[in-house]
Design an enzyme around this catalytic site. Structure first.
Site, PDB file in Angstrom:
ATOM      1  CB  SER A 201     -15.514 -43.103-100.546  1.00 46.47           C
ATOM      2  OG  SER A 201     -15.570 -41.711-100.377  1.00 46.47           O
ATOM      3  CE  LYS A 202     -19.889 -38.743-107.412  1.00 44.07           C
ATOM      4  NZ  LYS A 202     -20.102 -39.339-108.734  1.00 44.07           N
ATOM      5  NE  ARG A 203     -15.186 -38.114 -98.175  1.00 48.17           N
ATOM      6  CZ  ARG A 203     -16.158 -38.683 -97.454  1.00 48.17           C
ATOM      7  NH1 ARG A 203     -17.396 -38.261 -97.568  1.00 48.17           N
ATOM      8  NH2 ARG A 203     -15.874 -39.665 -96.616  1.00 48.17           N
TER       9      ARG A 203
END
Length: 529
Positions: free
Chosen positions: A300-302
């Site tokens: 996940s980029k987050r």
């Protein structure tokens, strides 16, 4: 060749002008008439446009700002299937979720595909026979097909307020879903609400029974239709949901193989019911297990996991990334792992795709990247490495090709370069204990003797070439009657001030140049005296 410009602009190959379906109202378009006439000829023309007789795949990203690893893998598998079978690879932009739209994100998609060599045959930038290829430019197409679906009994207008449609009790199986109350409205009630101007969405009407579909990875799957919600197909703003638009577009674009993440398996029965309601052929499904950060968490980029753009900035080569991503959930069989894109086209087989999630291993990517770096020609590596060399070495007279040559076999990532060669710009402070090396049979006393012997030899070298430096130093080794390392270890420490360097004493001495090499040897003698 067919081309399409902006929305509303009909060019060669478009049977009906899209513009005729809209009236302009600021940004975007609004429907001219909420009661759309079902024109059989229009639908017949849309059907006639569909290419047949070839494999057609599509990559359909949302413009959300970056290309994560899972998206890149989907694009790659989609491309490989098309090329493997001599078909077409289509790029479609799914931008109906305008809240997530990020300015410039479409350019990121174009640039990533181009950088990876995944050239599409049709798309928003190059046109094609079944455009437009951006979903917000197709909204009236979806609206017409939604009306057709209502006529066929596969959908209905829902006039419920949002809160009202969400406050439905769970059914006897504990499944929370819309209760379908608007599907039971009479035609008179629907017409009355329309006449009043009541806003509405269009929902899919799920029939009773079961739905079975076949996935080329997961096999045959059957679900009870009672578990399926009457999901929204057209929102109140006139835009379609993903669940509707992707089915309409895949059919009208003649898509034969649909590649997507396994998170869409649960929605696939709804898609099949739409295909069946329209009487359309169902494409082949290829659902891919997720790419994981570890055994429990998806990438996940987050959470800081790298996108394709991040990996490039971290010094990875595009070819290495693509090769590694291909193996995240797919096996070619055998021991071989290194495949360039044309070779992947040859060996790729859908049967090699795994049902199990793949874990993204940065150490494995490092291995792939180092293999690709070593396989490059020196000229190509020099071109890739030069910006990183120049981050620390500014001298215009220095031989950057020679620097690249000593770096290439010792470099995992391009971003490793500045730290590996920082000593070329400035000799670091170092302790004389570095001169002590058991294997080279050196200590501080012997090292001082070796540097004192090397200094006049270096000063006496005429034409400053690598060959002349090598010849002079190895003649000195022979003259002194010592092992190569007994001279070259202390010389390298004096020249670099580091225990580990790319290249040995000869290469570093040549690259530094005669004057700088003499200064550093003199400094080493002073430190040891």
């Amino acid at each position: 060749m067919f081309e399409y410009g902006s929305v509303g602009e009909a060019k060669a190959g478009c049977p009906l002008p899209i513009k005729s379906l809209y009236k302009s109202e600021g940004y975007g378009f609004t429907i001219m008439d909420s009661s759309i006439n079902i024109n059989d000829k229009w639908f017949e023309e849309m059907e006639r446009r569909i290419p047949v007789g070839e494999v057609r795949t599509r990559f359909a990203p949302s413009p959300t700002g970056y290309m994560h690893v899972g998206n890149l893998r989907t694009a790659l598998y989609t491309y490989l299937i098309a090329r493997k079978y001599g078909g077409k690879f289509i790029l479609r932009i799914e931008d109906t979720d305008q809240e997530r739209y990020i300015e410039g994100a479409i350019d990121v998609i174009y640039n990533t595909l181009k950088s990876c060599g995944l050239q599409h045959d049709e798309g928003p930038d190059i046109g094609g026979p079944v455009g437009p290829y951006i979903q917000t430019e197709r909204r009236e197409i979806y609206r017409r097909y939604a009306e057709l679906l209502i006529k066929k009994g596969g959908a209905y207008r829902c006039f419920c307020e949002k809160d009202e449609s969400e406050e439905n009790p769970s059914d006897e199986k504990g499944i929370k879903k819309y209760d379908g109350r608007c599907s039971r409205l009479s035609e008179e009630e629907v017409n009355r609400l329309l006449a009043e101007g009541r806003p509405y969405v269009i929902r899919q009407k799920i029939p009773p029974g079961t739905t079975t579909f076949t996935d080329m990875v997961y096999g045959e799957i059957t679900v009870d239709n009672e578990t399926l919600d009457d999901n929204v197909l057209i929102k109140s703003d006139g835009l379609p949901t993903y669940n509707f638009a992707n089915v309409i577009d895949d059919h009208l674009m003649g898509i034969t193989h649909v590649v997507r993440g396994s998170e869409y398996l649960s929605s696939t029965p709804k898609y099949n019911l739409l295909y069946k309601a329209f009487g359309w052929e169902i494409p082949k499904y290829i659902h891919c297990a997720p790419v994981m950060r570890d055994a429990h968490n998806k990438m996940s980029k987050r959470h800081g996991d790298p996108s394709y753009e991040d990996l490039i900035k971290l010094g990875y080569l595009s070819d290495a990334i693509l090769n590694y991503v291909a193996l995240l959930g797919w096996s070619p069989g055998g021991e071989r792992e290194i495949f360039r894109l044309p070779e992947l086209v040859e060996v790729f087989d859908i049967s090699g795709i795994s049902k199990s999630p793949a874990i993204f291993d940065i150490a494995k990517l490092n291995h792939f990247n180092s293999e690709y770096i070593r396989s490059m020609s020196l000229e190509d590596f020099h071109s890739a490495a030069l910006p990183y060399i120049r981050e620390v070495v500014e001298r215009p007279d220095i031989d950057t090709m020679a620097i690249a040559e000593i770096l290439q076999p010792r470099c995992e990532k391009l971003t490793d370069i500045p730290e590996k060669i920082d000593f070329l710009a400035k000799l670091p402070e170092y302790d004389t204990s570095l001169y002590v090396h058991k294997k080279s049979k050196t200590d501080e006393k012997i090292s001082l003797e070796m540097l004192n012997a090397a200094l006049p030899v270096i000063e006496g070298i005429g034409g400053w070439t690598r060959e002349n430096v090598h010849k002079a130093l190895f003649e000195l080794v022979e003259k002194l009657g010592v092992k190569n390392a007994t001279l070259l270890w202390p010389l390298r420490i004096a020249l670099a001030g580091k225990e580990v360097t790319p290249g040995g004493a000869v290469e570093i001495c040549y690259i530094l140049g005669k004057d700088e090499a003499i200064k550093r040897v003199q400094r080493g003698i002073k430190k040891l005296s």
